[in-house]
Scaffold this active site. Structure first.
Site, short mmCIF file in Angstrom:
data_model
loop_
_atom_site.label_atom_id
_atom_site.label_comp_id
_atom_site.label_asym_id
_atom_site.label_seq_id
_atom_site.Cartn_x
_atom_site.Cartn_y
_atom_site.Cartn_z
N HIS A 1 7.88 -7.29 -4.25
CA HIS A 1 6.57 -7.65 -4.80
C HIS A 1 6.65 -8.96 -5.59
O HIS A 1 7.05 -8.97 -6.74
CB HIS A 1 6.05 -6.53 -5.70
N CYS B 1 5.32 -6.10 1.32
CA CYS B 1 5.67 -4.67 1.37
C CYS B 1 5.03 -4.01 2.60
O CYS B 1 5.34 -4.38 3.72
CB CYS B 1 5.28 -4.02 0.04
N TYR B 2 4.12 -3.07 2.39
CA TYR B 2 3.46 -2.45 3.54
C TYR B 2 2.83 -3.50 4.46
O TYR B 2 2.86 -3.37 5.68
CB TYR B 2 2.39 -1.46 3.04
N GLY C 1 0.84 -1.19 0.00
CA GLY C 1 0.00 0.00 0.00
C GLY C 1 0.86 1.24 0.00
O GLY C 1 2.06 1.15 0.31
N LYS D 1 -9.36 -9.53 -18.04
CA LYS D 1 -9.99 -9.93 -19.30
C LYS D 1 -9.81 -11.42 -19.61
O LYS D 1 -10.76 -12.10 -19.98
CB LYS D 1 -9.39 -9.09 -20.44
N SER E 1 -24.36 -5.79 -24.91
CA SER E 1 -23.85 -5.20 -26.15
C SER E 1 -23.40 -6.27 -27.13
O SER E 1 -23.20 -5.99 -28.30
CB SER E 1 -22.66 -4.29 -25.83
N GLY E 2 -23.22 -7.49 -26.63
CA GLY E 2 -22.68 -8.53 -27.50
C GLY E 2 -21.17 -8.63 -27.37
O GLY E 2 -20.56 -9.54 -27.92
N GLY E 3 -20.56 -7.69 -26.66
CA GLY E 3 -19.14 -7.79 -26.38
C GLY E 3 -18.88 -8.87 -25.33
O GLY E 3 -19.82 -9.40 -24.73
N VAL E 4 -17.62 -9.18 -25.11
CA VAL E 4 -17.28 -10.28 -24.21
C VAL E 4 -17.85 -10.04 -22.80
O VAL E 4 -18.50 -10.91 -22.23
CB VAL E 4 -15.74 -10.43 -24.09
N ASP E 5 -17.61 -8.85 -22.28
CA ASP E 5 -17.91 -8.63 -20.87
C ASP E 5 -19.41 -8.71 -20.57
O ASP E 5 -19.83 -9.44 -19.67
CB ASP E 5 -17.35 -7.27 -20.41
N SER E 6 -20.20 -7.97 -21.34
CA SER E 6 -21.63 -8.01 -21.02
C SER E 6 -22.22 -9.38 -21.36
O SER E 6 -23.16 -9.83 -20.70
CB SER E 6 -22.39 -6.88 -21.71
N SER E 7 -21.67 -10.06 -22.36
CA SER E 7 -22.19 -11.39 -22.69
C SER E 7 -21.90 -12.37 -21.56
O SER E 7 -22.74 -13.22 -21.23
CB SER E 7 -21.56 -11.92 -23.98
N GLU F 1 4.26 -10.56 -6.81
CA GLU F 1 3.16 -10.69 -7.78
C GLU F 1 3.47 -10.12 -9.15
O GLU F 1 2.76 -10.40 -10.11
CB GLU F 1 1.89 -10.02 -7.21
#
Ligand code: XMP
Length: 521
Positions: free
Chosen positions: A171, A82-83, A51, A377, A225-231, A173
């Site tokens: 870090h 870290c923090y 942080g 994504k 919308s037909g995009g990946v996310d909303s689908s 990660e």
């Protein structure tokens, strides 16, 4: 689960993702979540994130004061990064001070006690990514085992001698710490005893349950919308609450060939959701008449979208049965959260505006439901596959909210729409045929507002130019033009010129972003 106490690090989601990549479910939780709440997650281990604060600052974030005793006492390991390490060590009696020299970036990490299980698989000398001002400078007597150091940080990795507490100042990660993954694996598998069997299917189960609990007897509306996310959100809602979710798909007349059909076919055919297709193309096209300025196009499309969406939502809310509409679902991903939080300007700000229909939830008085908020994504694509969405949807390139309107430079007219739609269709067909769709980030055609001279048969032509844009990109903030094979470009060019009436020339865009953007408008 492994809860990650979020002390505000820019990398906190990356930690979650690295843990999930190892087949262990990680969730982000507020830094001061009471232990009773953490208990509910049945933690196998706990991670304290990094942080931006200093432990010396008044009001810097702190965990529940009972946290370490509560968990370390019952054998649940804690890893501080870290923090998070500084907070943990301080609570366990160590002294944290401003470092003599701040460390940022790559440093040499040397481990002394490399037979320690926490360092299994990590070379005695390796590199690590640092970003800190404070550091732990003295460790109380016999309580801690120093495990690794850097030239200026004596305790870059430590563990408690008798309790399952681990700390790393660097870090693990980020990819700049090449053995960070091993370190996290050692924590998760050796220390916490996780079995690494968590999968996206488990996410579907857990998240469906959460959605059912949140929604209860109410209803949900989703702009699909037909995009990946909303689908993916639609598919997840279909699975968890079925027809309590109504998806609104707005046909704005600016879609590509087959887009509406793909959405209708997928969601009517394979999922149990209530899909409403609203054809508002005439209204959108009327709004665009005579408009040439790109931002004005966006503004008009955005505002019409809100009107159409609101009217549909009101109508649906007014329908009896099934309980009140209380939620608006959105396919916000973790990078969207970051983008808005960090206040990107320019294009990114615009993307937000259209992509997530900014201001809509407030205007409609709905609560937000954002089940993908913690995912990246590629994790969303994996989720889409698990939910059974067709490949054409899961691997779809992004398509801007204002659609083909920003791919016709200048005024949007029916003749231009027909030309760009067909050109785009040919381009995508050839890309798929050449097996290049999944290897490129975004590929599309742009209709230029210039005419060039050509010759067809015996006659001279004076027709329009289509530009092909193909880019490779990880995050769409930067992009490079894709080196598509000449043969593919040749076929695309031949086909467009021969098959699309009104086009006699095709050019290839070889600009990177920056300084160009991905879209032409
Ligand atoms: P640029 O052109 O800014 O595009 O390099 C970056 C990414 O954003 C998409 N884009 C948009 N998406 N509404 C959207 O929903 C918009 O107004 C918009 N403008 C650009 C673009 O397709 C690319 O993926």
């Amino acid at each position: 689960a492994v809860p990650i106490l979020d002390f505000g690090s820019q990398y906190v989601q990356l930690i979650a993702r690295r843990v999930r990549e190892q087949g262990v479910y990680a969730v982000l939780v507020p830094p001061d979540l009471p232990v009773e709440e953490i208990d509910r997650l049945d933690p196998r281990g706990i991670i304290l994130s990094g942080g931006p604060s200093s432990v010396h600052e008044e009001g810097s974030p702190r965990p529940d004061p009972r946290l370490l005793d509560h968990y370390l006492g019952r054998g649940v390991p804690v890893l501080g990064i870290c923090y998070g390490m500084q907070v943990g060590c301080q609570l366990l009696g160590a002294e944290v001070q401003p470092a003599a020299s701040r460390e940022y970036g790559r440093v040499k990490l040397t481990s002394g006690v490399h037979e320690d299980a926490f360092l299994k698989g990590i070379p005695c000398e390796t590199t690590a990514w640092m970003s800190h001002g404070d550091q732990v400078n003295t460790l109380p007597g016999a309580d801690f085992v120093p495990l690794a150091s850097t030239p200026t940080c004596p305790y870059a990795a430590v563990r408690h001698r008798t309790r399952p507490f681990f700390g790393v100042q660097f870090h693990p990660e980020v990819t700049h710490t090449p053995h960070g993954k091993d370190l996290l694996a050692n924590f998760l598998f050796d220390a916490c005893g996780c079995d690494g069997s968590w999968t996206m299917a488990d996410f579907v189960e857990g998240e469906s349950e959460r959605i059912r609990r949140t929604v209860g007897e109410d209803r949900v509306i989703l702009g699909l919308s037909g995009g990946v996310d909303s689908s993916v959100v639609a598919a997840l809602l279909a699975k968890s609450i079925g027809r309590r979710c109504t998806c609104i798909f707005v046909d704005n007349g600016l879609l590509r060939t087959g887009e509406r059909q793909l959405v209708e076919h997928t969601f009517r055919g394979h999922f149990d959701v209530d899909l409403r297709v609203v054809d508002a193309s005439e209204a959108f096209l009327a709004d665009l008449a005579g408009v040439t300025d790109p931002q004005e196009k966006r503004r008009r499309i955005g505002s019409r979208f809100i009107d159409v969406f609101k009217a549909s939502a009101d109508a649906i809310a007014g329908e009896g049965g099934g309980g009140p509409v209380k939620f608006l679902a959105q396919g916000t991903l973790y990078p969207d959260v970051i983008e808005s939080g960090h206040g990107h300007t320019g294009a990114a700000a615009n993307i937000k505006l259209h992509h997530n229909v900014g201001g809509l939830p407030e205007r409609l008085g709905f609560s937000l439901l954002e089940p993908l908020r913690n995912l990246f994504k590629d994790e969303v694509r994996k989720l889409g596959e698990v939910l059974g969405l067709p490949e054409a949807m899961v691997w779809r390139h992004p398509f801007p909210g204002p659609g083909l309107a920003v791919r016709i430079l200048g005024e949007v007219e029916p003749s231009g729409l027909a030309m760009i739609r067909r050109s785009d269709e040919i381009l995508l067909e050839e890309l798929v045929a050449a097996n290049l769709y999944r290897k490129t980030a975004q590929v599309f055609a742009v209709l230029l507002p210039v005419k060039s001279v050509g010759v067809m048969g015996d006659g001279r032509t004076h027709e329009q130019v289509v530009a092909i844009r193909a880019v490779e990109s990880q995050d769409f903030m930067t992009a490079d033009w894709a080196r598509l094979p000449y043969e593919v470009l040749a076929t695309v060019s031949n086909r467009i010129i021969n098959e699309v009436r009104g086009v006699n020339r095709v050019v290839y865009d070889i600009s990177s972003k920056p300084p160009a953007t991905i879209e032409w408008e």
